[in-house]
Design a protein around this motif. Sequence first.
Motif, short mmCIF file in Angstrom:
data_model
loop_
_atom_site.label_atom_id
_atom_site.label_comp_id
_atom_site.label_asym_id
_atom_site.label_seq_id
_atom_site.Cartn_x
_atom_site.Cartn_y
_atom_site.Cartn_z
N ILE A 92 -25.80 9.29 -12.21
CA ILE A 92 -24.53 9.94 -12.57
C ILE A 92 -24.76 11.45 -12.74
O ILE A 92 -23.96 12.26 -12.25
CB ILE A 92 -23.94 9.33 -13.85
N ALA A 93 -25.86 11.83 -13.38
CA ALA A 93 -26.15 13.26 -13.56
C ALA A 93 -26.35 13.93 -12.21
O ALA A 93 -25.84 15.04 -11.98
CB ALA A 93 -27.39 13.43 -14.44
N LYS A 94 -27.05 13.27 -11.31
CA LYS A 94 -27.29 13.83 -9.97
C LYS A 94 -25.96 14.00 -9.23
O LYS A 94 -25.73 15.00 -8.57
CB LYS A 94 -28.21 12.89 -9.18
N MET A 95 -25.07 13.03 -9.39
CA MET A 95 -23.76 13.11 -8.74
C MET A 95 -23.00 14.34 -9.26
O MET A 95 -22.44 15.09 -8.48
CB MET A 95 -22.95 11.85 -9.01
N TYR A 96 -23.00 14.54 -10.58
CA TYR A 96 -22.29 15.68 -11.14
C TYR A 96 -22.93 17.00 -10.75
O TYR A 96 -22.25 17.98 -10.47
CB TYR A 96 -22.21 15.59 -12.67
N GLN A 97 -24.25 17.04 -10.70
CA GLN A 97 -24.94 18.26 -10.31
C GLN A 97 -24.68 18.58 -8.85
O GLN A 97 -24.45 19.72 -8.48
CB GLN A 97 -26.45 18.13 -10.56
N GLY A 98 -24.69 17.54 -8.02
CA GLY A 98 -24.42 17.73 -6.59
C GLY A 98 -22.99 18.16 -6.34
O GLY A 98 -22.69 18.85 -5.38
N GLY A 99 -22.09 17.75 -7.21
CA GLY A 99 -20.68 18.08 -7.05
C GLY A 99 -20.25 19.26 -7.88
O GLY A 99 -19.06 19.49 -8.05
N ALA A 100 -21.19 20.04 -8.41
CA ALA A 100 -20.84 21.13 -9.32
C ALA A 100 -19.92 22.15 -8.66
O ALA A 100 -19.01 22.66 -9.30
CB ALA A 100 -22.10 21.82 -9.84
N GLY A 101 -20.10 22.42 -7.38
CA GLY A 101 -19.22 23.36 -6.70
C GLY A 101 -17.85 22.77 -6.47
O GLY A 101 -16.89 23.46 -6.19
N ASP A 102 -17.75 21.47 -6.65
CA ASP A 102 -16.55 20.70 -6.37
C ASP A 102 -15.89 20.25 -7.67
O ASP A 102 -15.03 19.41 -7.68
CB ASP A 102 -17.02 19.49 -5.53
N ALA A 103 -16.31 20.84 -8.78
CA ALA A 103 -15.91 20.36 -10.09
C ALA A 103 -14.44 20.63 -10.43
O ALA A 103 -13.94 20.10 -11.40
CB ALA A 103 -16.79 20.98 -11.17
#
Length: 125
Positions: A92-103
Motif C-alpha cells: 500500500i505504501a509503495k502504491m501511494y509513493q508511486g502515485g504521489a504525482g497523481d495524488a
Amino acid sequence: MAVIKEAEKYKAEDEEHKKKVDAKNALENYAYNMRNTIKDEKIGEKLNPEDKKKIEDAIDEAVSWLDNNQLAEADEFEDKMKELENVCNPIIAKMYQGGAGDAAGMDDDVPVGGGGAGPKIEEVD
C-alpha cells in the motif's frame, strides 16, 4: 482478605481476557478494512495485480486462521496481525509513493509518501 485476593485474581483474568479480545478484534478489523480498501475502485486499480493478489491471499489466510483459532492467546493474534501488516503495508505504501504525482485524485486524509511503518487503517463506526 480472601475476598480481596479473589477479586485481584479475577481482575487479572478479566484484563487478560480483554487484551485477548482487543487483539482478536484488531486483527479482524484490519483484515476486513484492508479487504475493503483493495476492493475500492480508486485504490484497487492503482495496485499491481500481483501485489493485489498477495494482499488478498494474506487476508484470506488471516481470516481462515482467525476462524480456526478463536481461542488463541493475545500474543498469537498480535503476531498474526504483524504478519498481515508486513504483507499489506509495504504494498500500500509503495502504491501511494508511486502515485504521489497523481495524488490530486486521492482523499486528502490518505497518506502519500510515508513515514516508515506505512498507512494505518482505523475503524470508523
